[in-house]
Design a protein around this motif. Structure first.
Motif, PDB file in Angstrom:
ATOM      1  N   ALA A 101      25.532  43.920  44.649  1.00  0.00           N
ATOM      2  CA  ALA A 101      26.829  44.050  43.981  1.00  0.00           C
ATOM      3  C   ALA A 101      27.955  43.761  44.972  1.00  0.00           C
ATOM      4  CB  ALA A 101      27.009  45.439  43.397  1.00  0.00           C
ATOM      5  N   THR A 102      28.875  42.893  44.583  1.00  0.00           N
ATOM      6  CA  THR A 102      30.073  42.596  45.368  1.00  0.00           C
ATOM      7  C   THR A 102      31.275  43.024  44.535  1.00  0.00           C
ATOM      8  OG1 THR A 102      28.987  40.688  46.375  1.00  0.00           O
ATOM      9  CG2 THR A 102      31.381  40.810  46.572  1.00  0.00           C
ATOM     10  N   VAL A 103      32.068  43.943  45.061  1.00  0.00           N
ATOM     11  CA  VAL A 103      33.135  44.573  44.292  1.00  0.00           C
ATOM     12  C   VAL A 103      34.494  44.262  44.922  1.00  0.00           C
ATOM     13  CG1 VAL A 103      34.028  46.732  43.349  1.00  0.00           C
ATOM     14  CG2 VAL A 103      31.555  46.416  43.634  1.00  0.00           C
ATOM     15  N   PHE A 104      35.411  43.754  44.105  1.00  0.00           N
ATOM     16  CA  PHE A 104      36.777  43.449  44.540  1.00  0.00           C
ATOM     17  C   PHE A 104      37.716  44.520  44.013  1.00  0.00           C
ATOM     18  CE2 PHE A 104      34.537  39.508  44.869  1.00  0.00           C
ATOM     19  CZ  PHE A 104      35.141  38.815  45.907  1.00  0.00           C
ATOM     20  N   LEU A 105      38.529  45.092  44.902  1.00  0.00           N
ATOM     21  CA  LEU A 105      39.500  46.122  44.539  1.00  0.00           C
ATOM     22  C   LEU A 105      40.865  45.755  45.095  1.00  0.00           C
ATOM     23  CD1 LEU A 105      36.646  47.760  44.848  1.00  0.00           C
ATOM     24  CD2 LEU A 105      38.115  49.749  44.823  1.00  0.00           C
ATOM     25  N   PRO A 106      41.949  46.208  44.432  1.00  0.00           N
ATOM     26  CA  PRO A 106      43.272  46.070  45.049  1.00  0.00           C
ATOM     27  C   PRO A 106      43.381  46.993  46.253  1.00  0.00           C
ATOM     28  CG  PRO A 106      43.415  47.355  43.036  1.00  0.00           C
ATOM     29  CD  PRO A 106      42.010  46.830  43.106  1.00  0.00           C
ATOM     30  N   THR A 107      44.254  46.667  47.169  1.00  0.00           N
ATOM     31  CA  THR A 107      44.412  47.476  48.378  1.00  0.00           C
ATOM     32  C   THR A 107      44.951  48.864  48.058  1.00  0.00           C
ATOM     33  OG1 THR A 107      46.622  46.529  48.714  1.00  0.00           O
ATOM     34  CG2 THR A 107      44.773  45.454  49.827  1.00  0.00           C
ATOM     35  N   THR A 108      45.472  49.057  46.846  1.00  0.00           N
ATOM     36  CA  THR A 108      46.008  50.356  46.437  1.00  0.00           C
ATOM     37  C   THR A 108      44.929  51.304  45.904  1.00  0.00           C
ATOM     38  OG1 THR A 108      46.482  49.368  44.279  1.00  0.00           O
ATOM     39  CG2 THR A 108      48.288  49.440  45.875  1.00  0.00           C
ATOM     40  N   ALA A 134      42.784  41.301  42.434  1.00  0.00           N
ATOM     41  CA  ALA A 134      41.357  41.471  42.691  1.00  0.00           C
ATOM     42  C   ALA A 134      40.525  40.678  41.697  1.00  0.00           C
ATOM     43  CB  ALA A 134      40.995  42.958  42.641  1.00  0.00           C
ATOM     44  N   LEU A 135      40.994  40.626  40.453  1.00  0.00           N
ATOM     45  CA  LEU A 135      40.266  39.894  39.423  1.00  0.00           C
ATOM     46  C   LEU A 135      40.221  38.401  39.730  1.00  0.00           C
ATOM     47  CD1 LEU A 135      38.848  39.935  36.664  1.00  0.00           C
ATOM     48  CD2 LEU A 135      41.103  39.664  35.605  1.00  0.00           C
ATOM     49  N   ALA A 136      41.337  37.833  40.182  1.00  0.00           N
ATOM     50  CA  ALA A 136      41.368  36.410  40.523  1.00  0.00           C
ATOM     51  C   ALA A 136      40.403  36.106  41.663  1.00  0.00           C
ATOM     52  CB  ALA A 136      42.791  35.998  40.892  1.00  0.00           C
ATOM     53  N   ALA A 137      40.366  36.981  42.668  1.00  0.00           N
ATOM     54  CA  ALA A 137      39.449  36.777  43.789  1.00  0.00           C
ATOM     55  C   ALA A 137      37.998  36.902  43.348  1.00  0.00           C
ATOM     56  CB  ALA A 137      39.751  37.794  44.885  1.00  0.00           C
ATOM     57  N   CYS A 138      37.732  37.797  42.416  1.00  0.00           N
ATOM     58  CA  CYS A 138      36.378  37.974  41.889  1.00  0.00           C
ATOM     59  C   CYS A 138      35.931  36.717  41.150  1.00  0.00           C
ATOM     60  CB  CYS A 138      36.345  39.182  40.958  1.00  0.00           C
ATOM     61  SG  CYS A 138      34.769  39.480  40.137  1.00  0.00           S
TER      62      CYS A 138
END
Length: 321
Positions: A101-108, A134-138
């Motif tokens: 699993a690779t998870v993208f989150l905002p820095t906040t 984060a969604l765009a990077a995902c």
């Protein structure tokens, strides 16, 4: 796009024995604002006790299991963008299936969520200040790596899995009139409202005043961008609601209401001081619609209401202040 009760039933069969049944306890009925002199009947669904600390475990388990059954899990694993809770659930479900699993989150995103994600073995990547970043990077990562792209809320498997919670609530409270649920992007709401409509139960959709993606979509008659500025933005901070959620709002017995951040904060603190329930602001949002002075939703005397307390991935330090 729409969700059916049959989708929710299929999800219930798929995740049976893999999630925790929800505990339901009486609430303080005299705290509920009503339209008359009699009290309403209040119940609390303690879904924050679910695996990974939120309802998201249901949808994530359904998503991973469905793709496992269909043979569509790639070697690159799954990837998701999340404010935290969906990422936790995805990582947990993936680990149980032996999937990367690779998870993208905002820095906040709260540090407590980042730490727990890494504890589940996820590859955590912090990108941008909002969920949309984060969604765009995902999306970019999925396109280049071949990983299966999950979504925090905009996926029928995710929404159907969330809807299994309503099946459990109805099993314990078969005479229920109303279910109250907080809304971010609308995955939980769409699943709950779909199942609730099948049982003849109305749904109250509650959002922060400045995180109103569903409310704005209902007003506009279509999906639109909405501001993201609330103390509950880490779990309810979606810029756009889903078509699944808008369809449910249009076609089922749904009322959309808004609550102020001050009421969300006060409700969260009251849950802690009165009951020692340490929930996140997103969970307190639903209850705030019933029990604060502004009274975003006023119940009928005798109305049987269940409020979903959906998550507890929070830093409880400020609750003791």
């Amino acid at each position: 796009m729409e969700l059916s009760y049959e989708d929710v039933k299929a999800a219930a069969d798929r995740i049976a024995g893999r999630v925790r049944p929800v505990a339901i306890v009486p609430g303080e009925s005299d705290a509920v604002a009503t339209t008359g002199s009699g009290p309403a009947e209040l119940w609390l669904a303690l879904e924050f006790m679910q695996h990974t600390g939120s309802f998201k475990a249901r949808g994530a388990q359904n998503f991973i299991q469905a793709h496992r059954d269909d043979g569509t899990l790639p070697d690159a694993g799954v990837t998701i963008a999340s404010g935290g809770n969906a990422g936790l659930a995805c990582a947990w479900a993936a680990r149980g299936q032996g999937v990367r699993a690779t998870v993208f989150l905002p820095t906040t995103a709260p540090a407590v969520k980042v730490e727990r994600l890494r504890g589940y073995g996820a590859d955590v990547r912090l990108v941008g200040a909002e969920y949309a970043d984060a969604l765009a990077a995902c999306h970019e990562y999925a396109d280049t790596s071949g990983a299966l792209r999950s979504h925090a809320y905009d996926n029928p498997y995710i929404a159907a899995g969330a809807g299994t919670l309503m099946m459990e609530i109805h099993r314990q409270l078969p005479r229920l009139d109303t279910v109250v649920v907080a809304v971010g992007g609308g995955g939980l709401f769409a699943g709950i409202a779909t199942a609730a409509a099948h049982y003849g139960v109305r749904t109250i959709a509650v959002e922060p005043e400045n995180c109103r993606a569903l409310h704005a979509a209902i007003a506009a008659g279509q999906i639109v961008d909405a501001p993201v500025d609330s103390v509950a933005a880490d779990s309810l901070g979606a810029r756009r609601a889903t078509e699944l959620a808008l369809h449910a709002a249009r076609n089922y017995d749904v009322t959309s209401v808004l609550v102020a951040d001050r009421d969300i904060i006060a409700t969260r603190r009251k849950l802690w001081h009165d009951r020692r329930l340490a929930v996140e602001h997103g969970a307190a949002t639903a209850l705030a619609a019933l029990t604060t002075a502004d009274g975003a939703y006023r119940a009928q005397p005798g109305e049987r209401i269940c409020v979903v307390l959906c998550g507890a991935n929070t830093d409880p330090a400020d609750l003791a202040q």
